[in-house]
Write a protein that holds these residues in place. Structure first.
Motif, PDB file in Angstrom:
ATOM      1  N   HIS A 154      67.365  24.010  29.475  1.00 53.63           N
ATOM      2  CA  HIS A 154      66.610  24.615  30.577  1.00 53.63           C
ATOM      3  C   HIS A 154      65.297  23.862  30.795  1.00 53.63           C
ATOM      4  O   HIS A 154      64.571  24.167  31.716  1.00 53.63           O
ATOM      5  CB  HIS A 154      66.328  26.083  30.273  1.00 53.63           C
ATOM      6  CG  HIS A 154      65.299  26.284  29.187  1.00 53.63           C
ATOM      7  ND1 HIS A 154      65.328  25.609  27.975  1.00 53.63           N
ATOM      8  CD2 HIS A 154      64.193  27.075  29.135  1.00 53.63           C
ATOM      9  CE1 HIS A 154      64.294  25.997  27.251  1.00 53.63           C
ATOM     10  NE2 HIS A 154      63.594  26.884  27.927  1.00 53.63           N
TER      11      HIS A 154
ATOM     12  N   ASN B 143      58.861  22.683  24.901  1.00 56.08           N
ATOM     13  CA  ASN B 143      59.167  22.415  23.482  1.00 56.08           C
ATOM     14  C   ASN B 143      60.528  21.751  23.350  1.00 56.08           C
ATOM     15  O   ASN B 143      60.678  20.768  22.614  1.00 56.08           O
ATOM     16  CB  ASN B 143      59.156  23.703  22.663  1.00 56.08           C
ATOM     17  CG  ASN B 143      57.783  24.324  22.628  1.00 56.08           C
ATOM     18  OD1 ASN B 143      56.863  23.764  22.044  1.00 56.08           O
ATOM     19  ND2 ASN B 143      57.622  25.459  23.272  1.00 56.08           N
ATOM     20  N   SER B 144      61.513  22.288  24.054  1.00 54.98           N
ATOM     21  CA  SER B 144      62.857  21.704  23.994  1.00 54.98           C
ATOM     22  C   SER B 144      62.827  20.271  24.514  1.00 54.98           C
ATOM     23  O   SER B 144      63.490  19.387  23.961  1.00 54.98           O
ATOM     24  CB  SER B 144      63.841  22.526  24.827  1.00 54.98           C
ATOM     25  OG  SER B 144      63.967  23.811  24.259  1.00 54.98           O
TER      26      SER B 144
ATOM     27  N   GLU C  89      61.400  18.131  21.821  1.00 54.91           N
ATOM     28  CA  GLU C  89      62.283  18.077  20.640  1.00 54.91           C
ATOM     29  C   GLU C  89      63.496  17.184  20.911  1.00 54.91           C
ATOM     30  O   GLU C  89      63.927  16.435  20.037  1.00 54.91           O
ATOM     31  CB  GLU C  89      62.700  19.497  20.236  1.00 54.91           C
ATOM     32  CG  GLU C  89      61.529  20.293  19.653  1.00 54.91           C
ATOM     33  CD  GLU C  89      61.728  21.817  19.685  1.00 54.91           C
ATOM     34  OE1 GLU C  89      62.864  22.275  19.928  1.00 54.91           O
ATOM     35  OE2 GLU C  89      60.743  22.547  19.474  1.00 54.91           O
TER      36      GLU C  89
ATOM     37  N   ALA D 284      69.627  28.978  16.797  1.00 58.04           N
ATOM     38  CA  ALA D 284      69.879  27.816  15.936  1.00 58.04           C
ATOM     39  C   ALA D 284      68.576  27.299  15.336  1.00 58.04           C
ATOM     40  O   ALA D 284      67.503  27.566  15.879  1.00 58.04           O
ATOM     41  CB  ALA D 284      70.509  26.704  16.778  1.00 58.04           C
TER      42      ALA D 284
ATOM     43  N   SER E 168      64.137  30.744  24.779  1.00 57.69           N
ATOM     44  CA  SER E 168      64.096  32.087  24.229  1.00 57.69           C
ATOM     45  C   SER E 168      64.386  33.178  25.247  1.00 57.69           C
ATOM     46  O   SER E 168      64.727  34.289  24.883  1.00 57.69           O
ATOM     47  CB  SER E 168      62.738  32.326  23.588  1.00 57.69           C
ATOM     48  OG  SER E 168      61.727  31.949  24.483  1.00 57.69           O
TER      49      SER E 168
HETATM   50  N1  UDP Z   1      64.582  27.428  19.602  1.00 60.74           N
HETATM   51  C1  UDP Z   1      65.105  27.597  18.352  1.00 60.74           C
HETATM   52  N2  UDP Z   1      66.398  27.970  18.254  1.00 60.74           N
HETATM   53  C2  UDP Z   1      67.197  28.170  19.332  1.00 60.74           C
HETATM   54  C3  UDP Z   1      66.644  27.994  20.614  1.00 60.74           C
HETATM   55  C4  UDP Z   1      65.321  27.610  20.722  1.00 60.74           C
HETATM   56  O1  UDP Z   1      64.435  27.417  17.333  1.00 60.74           O
HETATM   57  O2  UDP Z   1      68.359  28.497  19.140  1.00 60.74           O
HETATM   58  C5  UDP Z   1      63.174  27.016  19.699  1.00 60.74           C
HETATM   59  C6  UDP Z   1      63.077  25.613  20.213  1.00 60.74           C
HETATM   60  O3  UDP Z   1      63.175  24.703  19.147  1.00 60.74           O
HETATM   61  C7  UDP Z   1      61.722  25.606  20.914  1.00 60.74           C
HETATM   62  C8  UDP Z   1      61.518  27.057  21.331  1.00 60.74           C
HETATM   63  O4  UDP Z   1      62.492  27.827  20.646  1.00 60.74           O
HETATM   64  O5  UDP Z   1      60.725  25.201  20.011  1.00 60.74           O
HETATM   65  C9  UDP Z   1      61.729  27.309  22.802  1.00 60.74           C
HETATM   66  O6  UDP Z   1      60.672  26.784  23.503  1.00 60.74           O
HETATM   67  P1  UDP Z   1      60.869  26.127  24.931  1.00 60.74           P
HETATM   68  O7  UDP Z   1      59.515  25.690  25.405  1.00 60.74           O
HETATM   69  O8  UDP Z   1      61.888  25.050  24.885  1.00 60.74           O
HETATM   70  O9  UDP Z   1      61.480  27.274  25.823  1.00 60.74           O
HETATM   71  P2  UDP Z   1      61.025  28.776  26.175  1.00 60.74           P
HETATM   72  O10 UDP Z   1      61.633  29.654  25.170  1.00 60.74           O
HETATM   73  O11 UDP Z   1      59.519  28.802  26.167  1.00 60.74           O
HETATM   74  O12 UDP Z   1      61.606  28.985  27.530  1.00 60.74           O
END
Ligand code: UDP
Length: 474
Positions: A364, A368-369, A372, A347, A299
């Motif tokens: 990155h 969460n990524s 997933e 997305a 994000s």
């Molecule tokens: N995410 C999403 N769509 C996107 C990019 C990210 O829904 O296009 C979601 C992703 O599935 C995850 C979260 O945003 O659940 C990002 O969390 P993450 O811990 O990976 O990264 P952060 O944003 O905390 O750096």
């Protein structure tokens, strides 16, 4: 609406959890998944967002290309974060944390007071589940005598690092404000990923004052967490056996997004700050299975111009289809009009990663990524830049061996040939990375299936919450 006395009484006995995430996307989404699972088990949820995030969530739902579902068991409530006059500071994690700490405790306290008085003094909240980084929320709950749980949306290894601060000081690795005294890679326990002292979570902040504040906050949070009944972690026992061995109080319940996979698909966007571009799913439908590189940096999506250019060229010379999330808005320099590269602002990532067309995740390494990608058996190419992402990258590359990191050049940029080389390697047909990624996926599936550790822990927690509401009925 005024409730009759009888209704009030019934409401008092119904299990009710107040959920308080740290106000960032990577915290709100897993806590929303967690809330939805609890709601499905019959628990009433009050979910607290900052006003700024609340408005973004509601706006995204209304702009979503298909209907979303909140359900009457989840009540979204908002409070100010104190940054109304300096909104740009919301993008600086140190500043956001400071403002949250200054402003939100009183607001949450007032909210709880209001909820209690509206319910004629009844014990309306069975438990407060607060983000592990919000120790103050745990203390506010304690003031009211409400039961408490902390939720960690990061790896257990990140928590173990926080718990080890005193030992790191004693061993002469860092000083009292968290600044590393030596540059070296350490392991907190055999089997845990290697961590570099100059990349500790708090050290990655460029601003020294913010570093000191975050470091102090982590120490304070460690104390607040001691008083909780539960310390839940969105992780999987088998993925982090060594970390869970060091800190057995941490209970794995993840991947939380997988645990509730039986819920309606259309609810998966609830909690997103940006509307999801669902056209990319149709685009994926037209691609060969396992052929697409998915590129997403979470994000915050911070990436300099030089980095963006090299990455775009590196992706182009792979000659493979690419789905690229560019949440910060700058258009990556790609061939115009090509159907081979699709760029979207945001997305439906969970659905994208479970699509058969995806062959590799350039990430990155946000936690969460990481989960997933892992739960879908996708191999990674890792470009971490911040906070716990270096720990997660070490899990992916060195412990689970389901991905490769990219060596940066002297400018700190990912070189194009390195990008192509690493992508080709992890995407090789019948290659070892894919095979191991499938094994990790199976481990994760077992963990959330009946009798799995995550399943058992999560349901123990649900039953405990229900018991609390029974106890407060009389
Ligand atoms: N995410 C999403 N769509 C996107 C990019 C990210 O829904 O296009 C979601 C992703 O599935 C995850 C979260 O945003 O659940 C990002 O969390 P993450 O811990 O990976 O990264 P952060 O944003 O905390 O750096």
């Amino acid at each position: 609406m005024q409730l009759s006395n009888k209704k009030n009484k019934q409401k008092m006995g119904r299990p009710h959890v107040m959920v308080i995430p740290y106000p960032a996307q990577g915290h709100v989404l897993p806590l929303m998944s967690f809330s939805r699972y609890l709601a499905q088990q019959g628990i009433q949820i009050t979910f607290i967002n900052t006003e700024f995030n609340h408005n973004r969530i509601i706006n995204s739902i209304s702009k979503s290309s298909h209907d979303d579902y909140v359900g009457d068991r989840i009540k979204l409530v908002s409070i100010p974060d104190g940054l109304e006059d300096s909104p740009e500071e919301r993008n600086i994690p140190g500043k956001l944390s400071e403002s949250v700490l200054r402003f939100m405790p009183t607001k949450v306290e007032e909210l709880i007071e209001r909820m209690i008085s509206e319910n004629n003094g009844g014990a309306v909240i069975s438990c407060v589940v607060a983000d592990q980084s919000l120790g103050w929320a745990i203390e506010v709950a304690a003031k009211f005598g409400i039961r408490r749980a902390a939720f960690c949306p990061a790896a257990a290894a990140s928590m173990v690092l926080g718990f080890s601060i005193q030992k790191l000081v004693d061993d002469g690795l860092i000083d009292y404000d968290g600044t590393p005294k030596v540059r070296k890679a350490i392991k907190l326990s055999p089997g845990m990923p290697e961590m570099e002292t100059d990349k500790f979570v708090w050290v990655c902040l460029k601003n020294k004052d913010s570093q000191r504040n975050i470091f102090q906050l982590m120490l304070q949070n460690n104390k607040s967490i001691e008083s909780t009944d539960w310390l839940l972690c969105n992780s999987v026992y088998e993925l982090e056996t060594a970390a869970f061995g060091v800190a057995p109080k941490i209970l794995p319940i993840g991947p939380i997004g997988l645990a509730h996979h039986s819920l309606q698909q259309e609810s998966t966007s609830l909690g997103s700050f940006l509307p999801q571009d669902r056209d990319c799913l149709d685009w994926l439908d037209r691609k060969i299975p396992g052929s697409v590189i998915y590129v997403a940096f979470g994000s915050f999506g911070i990436m300099g111009k030089a980095q963006l250019e090299e990455l775009a060229i590196g992706l182009a010379i792979t000659k493979r289809p690419v789905l690229w999330v560019n949440s910060c808005g700058d258009q990556p320099p790609i061939e115009a009009g090509s159907d081979r590269i699709k760029v979207v602002r945001w997305a439906p990532q969970r659905e994208v990663l479970s699509h058969r067309a995806i062959g590799c995740f350039v990430s990155h390494c946000g936690w969460n990524s990481t989960l997933e990608g892992a739960q879908n058996g996708i191999p990674f190419v890792c470009i971490p830049y911040f906070a716990d992402q270096f720990i997660n990258k070490a899990y992916i590359c060195d412990v689970w061996k389901i991905g490769l990191g990219i060596e940066l050049d002297e400018r700190g940029v990912v070189p194009r040939l390195e990008v192509k080389k690493k992508i080709d390697e992890v995407m090789r047909a019948n290659g070892d990375y894919k095979k191991r990624a499938i094994m990790v996926k199976q481990t994760l599936m077992k963990s959330v299936a009946k009798d799995g550790f995550s399943y058992e822990n999560l349901n123990k927690f649900v039953n405990w919450v229900k018991l609390q509401s029974e106890l407060t009925k009389f």
